[in-house]
Design an enzyme around this catalytic site. Sequence first.
Site, PDB file in Angstrom:
ATOM      1  N   LYS A  53       5.511  11.836  12.955  1.00 59.43           N
ATOM      2  CA  LYS A  53       4.214  11.605  12.168  1.00 59.43           C
ATOM      3  C   LYS A  53       4.244  11.608  10.669  1.00 59.43           C
ATOM      4  O   LYS A  53       5.034  12.137  10.172  1.00 59.43           O
ATOM      5  CB  LYS A  53       3.017  12.526  12.982  1.00 59.43           C
ATOM      6  N   TYR A  82      -3.546   4.173  20.454  1.00 57.95           N
ATOM      7  CA  TYR A  82      -4.457   5.362  20.843  1.00 57.95           C
ATOM      8  C   TYR A  82      -5.514   4.909  21.646  1.00 57.95           C
ATOM      9  O   TYR A  82      -6.544   5.792  21.466  1.00 57.95           O
ATOM     10  CB  TYR A  82      -4.586   6.507  19.726  1.00 57.95           C
ATOM     11  N   PHE A 111     -12.274  12.564  17.678  1.00 60.85           N
ATOM     12  CA  PHE A 111     -11.153  12.617  16.716  1.00 60.85           C
ATOM     13  C   PHE A 111     -10.490  11.462  16.549  1.00 60.85           C
ATOM     14  O   PHE A 111      -9.718  11.311  15.594  1.00 60.85           O
ATOM     15  CB  PHE A 111     -10.055  13.778  17.276  1.00 60.85           C
ATOM     16  N   ARG A 122       8.007  16.764  26.558  1.00 60.09           N
ATOM     17  CA  ARG A 122       6.812  17.268  26.245  1.00 60.09           C
ATOM     18  C   ARG A 122       6.955  18.866  26.044  1.00 60.09           C
ATOM     19  O   ARG A 122       6.267  19.454  25.276  1.00 60.09           O
ATOM     20  CB  ARG A 122       5.767  17.001  27.457  1.00 60.09           C
ATOM     21  N   THR A 169      -0.293  20.216  22.405  1.00 60.43           N
ATOM     22  CA  THR A 169      -0.636  19.457  21.529  1.00 60.43           C
ATOM     23  C   THR A 169      -1.311  20.275  20.167  1.00 60.43           C
ATOM     24  O   THR A 169      -1.154  19.945  18.974  1.00 60.43           O
ATOM     25  CB  THR A 169      -2.213  18.757  22.142  1.00 60.43           C
ATOM     26  N   ARG A 216       6.432  21.277  17.666  1.00 61.86           N
ATOM     27  CA  ARG A 216       5.172  21.236  16.999  1.00 61.86           C
ATOM     28  C   ARG A 216       4.944  22.748  16.596  1.00 61.86           C
ATOM     29  O   ARG A 216       4.254  23.018  15.513  1.00 61.86           O
ATOM     30  CB  ARG A 216       4.007  20.939  17.983  1.00 61.86           C
ATOM     31  N   ASN A 256       0.263  16.829  14.032  1.00 61.30           N
ATOM     32  CA  ASN A 256       1.224  17.869  14.779  1.00 61.30           C
ATOM     33  C   ASN A 256       2.453  17.419  15.204  1.00 61.30           C
ATOM     34  O   ASN A 256       3.226  17.685  16.024  1.00 61.30           O
ATOM     35  CB  ASN A 256       0.444  18.219  16.092  1.00 61.30           C
ATOM     36  N   HIS A 267       4.713  12.761  18.245  1.00 62.98           N
ATOM     37  CA  HIS A 267       4.242  12.246  19.493  1.00 62.98           C
ATOM     38  C   HIS A 267       5.041  12.249  20.766  1.00 62.98           C
ATOM     39  O   HIS A 267       6.434  11.940  20.519  1.00 62.98           O
ATOM     40  CB  HIS A 267       3.712  10.858  19.374  1.00 62.98           C
ATOM     41  N   GLU A 320       4.363   2.161  25.411  1.00 71.24           N
ATOM     42  CA  GLU A 320       4.658   2.712  24.002  1.00 71.24           C
ATOM     43  C   GLU A 320       6.008   2.236  23.386  1.00 71.24           C
ATOM     44  O   GLU A 320       6.162   1.822  22.129  1.00 71.24           O
ATOM     45  CB  GLU A 320       4.345   4.211  24.005  1.00 71.24           C
TER      46      GLU A 320
END
Length: 139
Positions: A11, A51, A59, A87, A93, A104, A114, A117, A128
Amino acid sequence: MATNRTLTMIKPDAYADGHTGEILQIIQRAGFKIVALKLTQLSAEKAGEFYAVHKEKPFYGDLCKYMSSGPIVAAILEKENAVADFRELIGATNPADSTTGTIRNLFAKSLEANAVHGSDSDENAKIEGDFHFADDEQF
Ligand code: UDP
Ligand code: MG
């Protein structure tokens, strides 16, 4: 093939802070093979599309602004059990809840910023991956 792939994005904050190399190293050392990789920047519209599942969330507007605020690195990663294992590697998250040593936990600045993704299902990994790389013929 889709069952062994996931999509990640480094990010804007993590990219701007120079963490790309270290994050990719952690990913590779965890056994993920990088099968597609690019530096790119999303428009607010494209971030909104990516998203879209969150469009009713409070958010969503800020997230689209944030995700289009600077360059990101997108990658398709391959590994057995890629979605779930990735993950686990990135952590929760909310970095406040993330396990020590996860990506993260190491690099996130906030719940929004964070660091990375990770796709949440094989189906979304394919969607994606196509979102970022469908124009690249080899993928
Ligand atoms: N996010 C946020 N506020 C929240 C929840 C999520 O800003 O309360 C952001 C955060 O950057 C997160 C992204 O929205 O990574 C997508 O949320 P999701 O619940 O899908 O989390 P993820 O799948 O990224 O862990
Ligand atoms: Mg998600």
